[in-house]
Every structure is written in structure tokens, then in C-alpha cells.
Design a protein around this motif. Sequence first.
Motif, PDB file in Angstrom:
ATOM      1  N   GLN A  12       0.513 -13.201  10.511  1.00  0.00           N
ATOM      2  CA  GLN A  12       1.596 -12.348  10.034  1.00  0.00           C
ATOM      3  C   GLN A  12       2.786 -13.126   9.490  1.00  0.00           C
ATOM      4  O   GLN A  12       3.430 -12.681   8.556  1.00  0.00           O
ATOM      5  CB  GLN A  12       2.062 -11.407  11.150  1.00  0.00           C
ATOM      6  CG  GLN A  12       3.087 -10.402  10.686  1.00  0.00           C
ATOM      7  CD  GLN A  12       2.590  -9.559   9.527  1.00  0.00           C
ATOM      8  OE1 GLN A  12       1.735  -8.707   9.699  1.00  0.00           O
ATOM      9  NE2 GLN A  12       3.112  -9.776   8.338  1.00  0.00           N
ATOM     10  N   ALA A  43      -0.753  -0.963   7.748  1.00  0.00           N
ATOM     11  CA  ALA A  43      -1.328  -2.167   7.150  1.00  0.00           C
ATOM     12  C   ALA A  43      -0.878  -2.329   5.704  1.00  0.00           C
ATOM     13  O   ALA A  43      -0.572  -1.345   5.022  1.00  0.00           O
ATOM     14  CB  ALA A  43      -2.848  -2.091   7.210  1.00  0.00           C
ATOM     15  N   ASP A  44      -0.816  -3.574   5.252  1.00  0.00           N
ATOM     16  CA  ASP A  44      -0.482  -3.908   3.856  1.00  0.00           C
ATOM     17  C   ASP A  44       0.776  -3.199   3.365  1.00  0.00           C
ATOM     18  O   ASP A  44       0.841  -2.724   2.233  1.00  0.00           O
ATOM     19  CB  ASP A  44      -1.661  -3.561   2.926  1.00  0.00           C
ATOM     20  CG  ASP A  44      -2.905  -4.349   3.276  1.00  0.00           C
ATOM     21  OD1 ASP A  44      -2.800  -5.577   3.435  1.00  0.00           O
ATOM     22  OD2 ASP A  44      -3.985  -3.742   3.399  1.00  0.00           O
ATOM     23  N   THR A  45       1.772  -3.106   4.217  1.00  0.00           N
ATOM     24  CA  THR A  45       3.004  -2.372   3.913  1.00  0.00           C
ATOM     25  C   THR A  45       4.207  -3.217   4.279  1.00  0.00           C
ATOM     26  O   THR A  45       4.147  -4.024   5.201  1.00  0.00           O
ATOM     27  CB  THR A  45       3.028  -1.050   4.725  1.00  0.00           C
ATOM     28  OG1 THR A  45       1.868  -0.287   4.394  1.00  0.00           O
ATOM     29  CG2 THR A  45       4.255  -0.222   4.429  1.00  0.00           C
ATOM     30  N   ALA A  82       0.821  -1.210   0.000  1.00  0.00           N
ATOM     31  CA  ALA A  82       0.000   0.000   0.000  1.00  0.00           C
ATOM     32  C   ALA A  82       0.853   1.258   0.000  1.00  0.00           C
ATOM     33  O   ALA A  82       0.393   2.329  -0.355  1.00  0.00           O
ATOM     34  CB  ALA A  82      -0.933  -0.003   1.211  1.00  0.00           C
ATOM     35  N   ARG A 138       4.359 -13.912   3.874  1.00  0.00           N
ATOM     36  CA  ARG A 138       4.405 -12.514   4.283  1.00  0.00           C
ATOM     37  C   ARG A 138       5.773 -12.091   4.800  1.00  0.00           C
ATOM     38  O   ARG A 138       6.048 -10.909   4.901  1.00  0.00           O
ATOM     39  CB  ARG A 138       3.342 -12.224   5.330  1.00  0.00           C
ATOM     40  CG  ARG A 138       1.956 -12.288   4.730  1.00  0.00           C
ATOM     41  CD  ARG A 138       0.936 -11.665   5.632  1.00  0.00           C
ATOM     42  NE  ARG A 138      -0.286 -11.424   4.904  1.00  0.00           N
ATOM     43  CZ  ARG A 138      -0.539 -10.353   4.167  1.00  0.00           C
ATOM     44  NH1 ARG A 138       0.348  -9.411   4.058  1.00  0.00           N
ATOM     45  NH2 ARG A 138      -1.683 -10.213   3.536  1.00  0.00           N
ATOM     46  N   ARG A 167       5.604  -8.156   5.066  1.00  0.00           N
ATOM     47  CA  ARG A 167       4.437  -7.427   4.560  1.00  0.00           C
ATOM     48  C   ARG A 167       3.357  -7.591   5.604  1.00  0.00           C
ATOM     49  O   ARG A 167       2.937  -8.707   5.911  1.00  0.00           O
ATOM     50  CB  ARG A 167       3.969  -8.011   3.237  1.00  0.00           C
ATOM     51  CG  ARG A 167       2.635  -7.454   2.736  1.00  0.00           C
ATOM     52  CD  ARG A 167       2.745  -6.068   2.151  1.00  0.00           C
ATOM     53  NE  ARG A 167       3.675  -6.053   1.060  1.00  0.00           N
ATOM     54  CZ  ARG A 167       3.362  -6.368  -0.193  1.00  0.00           C
ATOM     55  NH1 ARG A 167       2.133  -6.689  -0.513  1.00  0.00           N
ATOM     56  NH2 ARG A 167       4.287  -6.351  -1.130  1.00  0.00           N
ATOM     57  N   THR A 168       2.915  -6.488   6.164  1.00  0.00           N
ATOM     58  CA  THR A 168       1.906  -6.560   7.212  1.00  0.00           C
ATOM     59  C   THR A 168       0.552  -6.979   6.641  1.00  0.00           C
ATOM     60  O   THR A 168       0.283  -6.815   5.454  1.00  0.00           O
ATOM     61  CB  THR A 168       1.762  -5.205   7.937  1.00  0.00           C
ATOM     62  OG1 THR A 168       1.464  -4.188   6.974  1.00  0.00           O
ATOM     63  CG2 THR A 168       3.037  -4.868   8.695  1.00  0.00           C
ATOM     64  N   VAL A 169      -0.282  -7.492   7.521  1.00  0.00           N
ATOM     65  CA  VAL A 169      -1.630  -7.910   7.139  1.00  0.00           C
ATOM     66  C   VAL A 169      -2.519  -6.673   7.045  1.00  0.00           C
ATOM     67  O   VAL A 169      -2.085  -5.552   7.310  1.00  0.00           O
ATOM     68  CB  VAL A 169      -2.187  -8.946   8.153  1.00  0.00           C
ATOM     69  CG1 VAL A 169      -1.409 -10.250   8.075  1.00  0.00           C
ATOM     70  CG2 VAL A 169      -2.183  -8.413   9.570  1.00  0.00           C
ATOM     71  N   SER A 170      -3.773  -6.869   6.694  1.00  0.00           N
ATOM     72  CA  SER A 170      -4.686  -5.745   6.496  1.00  0.00           C
ATOM     73  C   SER A 170      -5.030  -5.047   7.815  1.00  0.00           C
ATOM     74  O   SER A 170      -4.782  -5.562   8.903  1.00  0.00           O
ATOM     75  CB  SER A 170      -5.953  -6.224   5.792  1.00  0.00           C
ATOM     76  OG  SER A 170      -6.557  -7.254   6.531  1.00  0.00           O
ATOM     77  N   ALA A 171      -5.620  -3.873   7.688  1.00  0.00           N
ATOM     78  CA  ALA A 171      -5.927  -3.014   8.837  1.00  0.00           C
ATOM     79  C   ALA A 171      -6.808  -3.721   9.859  1.00  0.00           C
ATOM     80  O   ALA A 171      -7.651  -4.548   9.518  1.00  0.00           O
ATOM     81  CB  ALA A 171      -6.592  -1.729   8.360  1.00  0.00           C
ATOM     82  N   PRO A 174      -4.301   1.999   8.149  1.00  0.00           N
ATOM     83  CA  PRO A 174      -4.019   2.270   6.738  1.00  0.00           C
ATOM     84  C   PRO A 174      -2.828   3.228   6.639  1.00  0.00           C
ATOM     85  O   PRO A 174      -2.732   4.186   7.409  1.00  0.00           O
ATOM     86  CB  PRO A 174      -5.295   2.923   6.227  1.00  0.00           C
ATOM     87  CG  PRO A 174      -6.365   2.449   7.168  1.00  0.00           C
ATOM     88  CD  PRO A 174      -5.672   2.305   8.510  1.00  0.00           C
TER      89      PRO A 174
END
Length: 157
Positions: A90, A67-69, A38, A95, A125-129, A154
Motif C-alpha cells: 500500500q 479497492a483502486d480508489t 475506480a 500509491r 490510492r488503494t491496491v486492488s480488491a 470493489p
Amino acid sequence: MRHRPSRRLAPALLLAAGAALGLPAAALAQGKPLPPPASDVMPPVELTVEMRDGHPVCQPSELRLPADTNVALNVVSRADQPVTITMPGQFENGRVLHADGDLVHVASEKGYTVKREGRGTLRLRTVSAGEKSFACTGANSRSNPFEGKVILTPPAG
């Protein structure tokens, strides 16, 4: 008669070919790469492990990540025993982009163990928010893990 590589050799050949092309092994091992992050920023975050009353304590207890980063999680242990760090989802599904230093991947894919008084970096890579828990469990104190919270927000821009 044609020579064909054995089935056991095929995954090794695939990983070697991917490495030659500069692809991360995690992307090849899982079959499909992750979508683009992201954000292009890879912020460094430090997680410190200490012992208190014979049990590991991870600081910060409330870990804030985008998140997603892609994130560089620097782990520093001052514990007198190995400590396993777990975060639901995670460390699974490719990931983890890279791990180095005194970190050992747990066979269940649910965590990483930092060696006694060790340090290392997990690029992931982090998971979603959302909010999730994380735990730090000592090798000599499994019955009383430290539990913290991961807040994934986010990314800004």
C-alpha cells in the motif's frame, strides 16, 4: 563549452518542473502515473492507535476500504510512543498521493510512523480488491505488533 546540470541536480529539476505543472511528486518519482481511480469519491476513513498493556492496538482491527480508489486515511494516535503502520504494497510504488501532520515515511517504503500522540492524514490510492494484513508496531514494543485485516472491496459506482 556548454553548461550541463549535474546528474544529482537532474531529479530535483524534474520534480520542480512537475510541481510547477501541478503533478504529484510520487507520479514523477516512479516514472509512470497510476491509472485513473475506480471511483471519483474519496471517502475518509479513521484509524485510531491506542496502547493496551504496553502494546499498540489499531482500531478498527478490520479496516474496510474501496479497492483502486483514492482514500483519505485519518490517523489519530493516543499512544505514548511512536507507532509504525504497515500494509503490504500500500505504501509502495507511488500509491501515497499526499501525507501531512505527524506522519513520517519509513525509509523502506513499507509504512508510516505516527508520532507519539500525533495525528495526520494519508491520501492514498488503494491496491486492488482482496484481503491483506496490516500491522501497528510500537517503537518500544517491536516484538509484539498488533495485526489487523484490510478488506478491499470493489467500489460502488
